[in-house]
Structure formats: C-alpha cells, structure tokens
Design an enzyme around this catalytic site. Structure first.
Site, PDB file in Angstrom:
ATOM      1  N   SER A 147      -5.006   6.232   3.185  1.00  0.00           N
ATOM      2  CA  SER A 147      -5.047   6.991   1.930  1.00  0.00           C
ATOM      3  C   SER A 147      -6.420   7.624   1.779  1.00  0.00           C
ATOM      4  O   SER A 147      -7.430   7.051   2.217  1.00  0.00           O
ATOM      5  CB  SER A 147      -4.812   6.050   0.745  1.00  0.00           C
ATOM      6  OG  SER A 147      -5.191   6.692  -0.459  1.00  0.00           O
ATOM      7  N   TYR A 160      -6.023  -1.715  -3.447  1.00  0.00           N
ATOM      8  CA  TYR A 160      -5.371  -0.815  -2.469  1.00  0.00           C
ATOM      9  C   TYR A 160      -6.390  -0.174  -1.514  1.00  0.00           C
ATOM     10  O   TYR A 160      -6.183  -0.173  -0.294  1.00  0.00           O
ATOM     11  CB  TYR A 160      -4.622   0.234  -3.275  1.00  0.00           C
ATOM     12  CG  TYR A 160      -3.912   1.330  -2.534  1.00  0.00           C
ATOM     13  CD1 TYR A 160      -2.649   1.132  -1.968  1.00  0.00           C
ATOM     14  CD2 TYR A 160      -4.466   2.615  -2.450  1.00  0.00           C
ATOM     15  CE1 TYR A 160      -1.966   2.171  -1.344  1.00  0.00           C
ATOM     16  CE2 TYR A 160      -3.788   3.662  -1.829  1.00  0.00           C
ATOM     17  CZ  TYR A 160      -2.550   3.432  -1.279  1.00  0.00           C
ATOM     18  OH  TYR A 160      -1.876   4.468  -0.654  1.00  0.00           O
TER      19      TYR A 160
HETATM   20  N1  LIG Z   1       2.396   9.226  -2.146  1.00  0.00           N
HETATM   21  C1  LIG Z   1       1.060   9.311  -2.159  1.00  0.00           C
HETATM   22  O1  LIG Z   1       0.472   9.988  -3.027  1.00  0.00           O
HETATM   23  C2  LIG Z   1       0.241   8.595  -1.106  1.00  0.00           C
HETATM   24  C3  LIG Z   1      -1.113   8.886  -1.036  1.00  0.00           C
HETATM   25  C4  LIG Z   1      -1.890   8.244  -0.086  1.00  0.00           C
HETATM   26  C5  LIG Z   1      -1.315   7.351   0.784  1.00  0.00           C
HETATM   27  N2  LIG Z   1       0.017   7.077   0.704  1.00  0.00           N
HETATM   28  C6  LIG Z   1       0.576   6.119   1.661  1.00  0.00           C
HETATM   29  O2  LIG Z   1       1.664   6.705   2.335  1.00  0.00           O
HETATM   30  C7  LIG Z   1       2.605   5.687   2.705  1.00  0.00           C
HETATM   31  C8  LIG Z   1       3.996   6.078   2.229  1.00  0.00           C
HETATM   32  O3  LIG Z   1       3.961   6.189   0.823  1.00  0.00           O
HETATM   33  P1  LIG Z   1       5.076   6.944  -0.030  1.00  0.00           P
HETATM   34  O4  LIG Z   1       4.366   7.753  -1.029  1.00  0.00           O
HETATM   35  O5  LIG Z   1       6.063   7.593   0.847  1.00  0.00           O
HETATM   36  O6  LIG Z   1       5.703   5.684  -0.802  1.00  0.00           O
HETATM   37  P2  LIG Z   1       7.172   5.352  -1.316  1.00  0.00           P
HETATM   38  O7  LIG Z   1       7.954   6.609  -1.517  1.00  0.00           O
HETATM   39  O8  LIG Z   1       6.971   4.427  -2.453  1.00  0.00           O
HETATM   40  O9  LIG Z   1       7.812   4.566  -0.068  1.00  0.00           O
HETATM   41  C9  LIG Z   1       7.259   3.333   0.313  1.00  0.00           C
HETATM   42  C10 LIG Z   1       8.021   2.803   1.491  1.00  0.00           C
HETATM   43  O10 LIG Z   1       7.440   1.539   1.860  1.00  0.00           O
HETATM   44  C11 LIG Z   1       8.449   0.544   1.894  1.00  0.00           C
HETATM   45  N3  LIG Z   1       7.956  -0.748   1.421  1.00  0.00           N
HETATM   46  C12 LIG Z   1       7.318  -1.016   0.258  1.00  0.00           C
HETATM   47  N4  LIG Z   1       7.125  -2.339   0.128  1.00  0.00           N
HETATM   48  C13 LIG Z   1       7.647  -2.901   1.249  1.00  0.00           C
HETATM   49  C14 LIG Z   1       7.768  -4.243   1.693  1.00  0.00           C
HETATM   50  N5  LIG Z   1       7.353  -5.291   0.956  1.00  0.00           N
HETATM   51  N6  LIG Z   1       8.360  -4.475   2.885  1.00  0.00           N
HETATM   52  C15 LIG Z   1       8.816  -3.445   3.633  1.00  0.00           C
HETATM   53  N7  LIG Z   1       8.746  -2.153   3.259  1.00  0.00           N
HETATM   54  C16 LIG Z   1       8.170  -1.895   2.069  1.00  0.00           C
HETATM   55  C17 LIG Z   1       9.543   1.031   0.951  1.00  0.00           C
HETATM   56  O11 LIG Z   1      10.786   0.440   1.342  1.00  0.00           O
HETATM   57  P3  LIG Z   1      12.010   0.173   0.278  1.00  0.00           P
HETATM   58  O12 LIG Z   1      12.019   1.328  -0.668  1.00  0.00           O
HETATM   59  O13 LIG Z   1      13.215   0.136   1.183  1.00  0.00           O
HETATM   60  O14 LIG Z   1      11.740  -1.135  -0.371  1.00  0.00           O
HETATM   61  C18 LIG Z   1       9.487   2.539   1.169  1.00  0.00           C
HETATM   62  O15 LIG Z   1      10.288   2.915   2.263  1.00  0.00           O
HETATM   63  C19 LIG Z   1       2.086   4.385   2.095  1.00  0.00           C
HETATM   64  O16 LIG Z   1       1.396   3.642   3.067  1.00  0.00           O
HETATM   65  C20 LIG Z   1       1.125   4.864   1.021  1.00  0.00           C
HETATM   66  O17 LIG Z   1       0.138   3.906   0.743  1.00  0.00           O
HETATM   67  C21 LIG Z   1       0.816   7.684  -0.220  1.00  0.00           C
END
Ligand SMILES: NC(=O)c1ccc[n+]([C@@H]2O[C@H](COP(=O)([O-])OP(=O)(O)OC[C@H]3O[C@@H](n4cnc5c(N)ncnc54)[C@H](OP(=O)(O)O)[C@@H]3O)[C@@H](O)[C@H]2O)c1
Length: 253
Positions: A147, A160
C-alpha cells in the site's frame, strides 16, 4: 500463443476487488488461475464461470488466511486442486493480494485488531511463500500487494502500514534469496482504489478530497493495479526484482 500460456497462478483475495481484476487479467493472458477467497466463495465461483465463459481456465479455493493454519490449509487445497486439474502441483506465479484494513489510530487499536491485521497482511504471505517454495518453478514470480500507506503517513493506518512495510522488507530479502533460481519478487503498492475495501468513499466528500491530492485526478480502479501486476508476472519483467512499484496515479506526491 498468449503471453502467460502454460503458466499456473495463485491469486489470494481474488474473490473481489483488485485480486479479481488480477485473476481475470492473468486468465485472459493464458494462465490457469486459482482464485482464493474466504467469505465470498459465491463470488469466487462466479468469477471462475465468467473466466471459463471467455475461454480461460480457472478454479476457486477457500482459505481463511487470518487463521494460524490458513496458509498450510491453502497449500494443501491448492496441491490437491492442481494435481486433479493439471496432474502436477507446481505453479509459476504467486500474487499475495489478500488484505484487510481496520482504520484506527494507535490509541484505538486492540491487540486482536493488531493480530488480525498482521496475520492477513504479513504472516499469511510469509508462510504461504514458505509452503509454496518447493512447488514454485524456477523463473517464477512472487508479487506482493502492499500500500502507498507505507510511504505517506496516514495516522489511521496504525497497524496496517507497519504490516505492509514488513511485506516490502520481505520482498527485498526474498528477491536476493530466490534470485539464483531466476524467481523475481516484487511489490505493487496501490493508492486509493475503488473496491469493497473503501465502501465509505462512494460519492463522498472524502473521495473529492483524496482526488484533489492525486496527480492524475481520479481514484484508482482495480484494472489500473492489475495491469501492473500482470506485467510483473510476464517474461517482459524478467529483469525487474526487489522493487516496490507504487500504482497510485501520483497520490500525495
Ligand atoms: N483498495 C485500496 O484502496 C487499496 C489501497 C492500497 C492497498 N490495497 C491492498 O490491495 C489488496 C486488495 O485490496 P482490495 O481493495 O481489492 O480489497 P477487497 O475488495 O476488500 O478484497 C479483499 C480480498 O482479500 C480477501 N481476504 C480478506 N480477509 C481474508 C482472510 N482472512 N483470509 C483470506 N482472504 C481474505 C477477501 O476475501 P473474501 O471477500 O472472500 O473474504 C477479498 O478477496 C489488499 O492487500 C489491500 O491491502 C488496497
């Protein structure tokens, strides 16, 4: 021949958001993609069917990466699935994308929230890599999703940001360790991206404020991140390792 033909990929957290976009992209480029989900297995199954309807190959696997034995269970299930579908448990591309955030300043973080944040964002990728190393082919790819919160100080990311910073340190260390096998290890660090992780953003004042701080003038979309991850997964990125690439449209520069 497509650029990822004959490659086998595992994308964690691919039931929605950025991971789902990555899974779709890798499959469209010819890889057999295993979509790991936890609570959203219906969505993971829908994603598999959608990929297959477009001529791609994919499968879904469930694992809770917050649990102590989550990575080991995922390795076992992946092993069984790949033997069954492909006759061999080996893989080429591991995208450690699953993540969770609980936005709290240090004063409010409980030990349980701290553990959950560290477990999913850092400990699970660590032990998943450990478990899969014997099955990760030479010239393989590990891509960790961090991130931009490791570069910019957001006080509400008290647990985080340190977890993601650990993942970035692990990336560099493993790049050195696995270089002799031709395996590249890189980090992609998204900026604010429109996914289920940011439900509070939709049409909000906070979104407008964030956009004002983004050079390219909009929030990120899952495909913006997935394109860079797909690049790192391919042959064209063979000479890129130990890097942390921020994909944020120039947020808070
Ligand atoms: N969106 C942003 O603004 C942003 C910014 C910086 C970094 N990131 C990073 O990008 C990555 C993806 O984020 P996203 O925005 O796509 O998030 P998201 O839409 O909330 O998706 C999160 C994913 O992680 C899985 N997950 C969460 N907890 C879990 C657990 N305990 N065991 C196994 N799987 C788990 C979820 O699976 P289920 O739904 O099936 O439970 C889901 O598929 C993350 O590492 C996040 O930190 C995101």
């Amino acid at each position: 021949m497509t650029r990822l033909e004959n490659k086998v990929a595992l994308v964690t957290g691919a039931s929605q958001g950025i991971g789902l976009a990555v899974a779709r992209k890798l499959a469209a480029q010819g890889a057999f993609v295993v979509i790991q989900g936890n609570r959203s297995m219906q969505a993971a199954g829908d994603a598999v069917r959608d990929i297959e309807s477009h001529g791609g190959r994919a499968a879904a696997v469930q694992a809770d990466l917050a649990q102590e034995d989550g990575p080991a269970r995922l390795c076992e299930r992946l092993d069984a699935l790949l033997r069954d579908r492909l006759g061999c448990p080996d893989l080429d591309i591991l995208v450690n994308n699953a993540g969770v955030i609980k936005r709290e300043p240090i004063e409010a973080v409980t030990p349980a929230q701290f553990d959950l944040t560290l477990n999913v964002n850092l400990k699970a990728p660590f032990f998943l890599i450990q478990g899969l190393l014997p099955r990760l082919r030479d010239q393989g790819r590990i891509i960790n999703v961090s991130s931009m919160g490791t570069r910019v100080a957001f006080p509400a990311m008290a647990a985080y940001a340190p977890a993601k910073a650990g993942l970035e340190a692990l990336t560099r260390l493993l790049a050195a360790h696995l270089g002799p096998r031709g395996i590249t290890v890189n980090t992609v660090s998204p900026g604010l991206t429109e996914t289920g992780m940011n439900p509070q953003l939709a049409g909000s004042e906070a979104a407008q404020q964030a956009i004002a701080g983004i050079a390219l003038g909009r929030l990120g979309r899952p495909d913006d991140i997935a394109d860079v991850i797909a690049f790192l997964a391919g042959e064209e990125a063979r000479w890129v390792t130990a890097q942390c690439i921020e994909v944020s449209g120039g947020q808070r520069i």
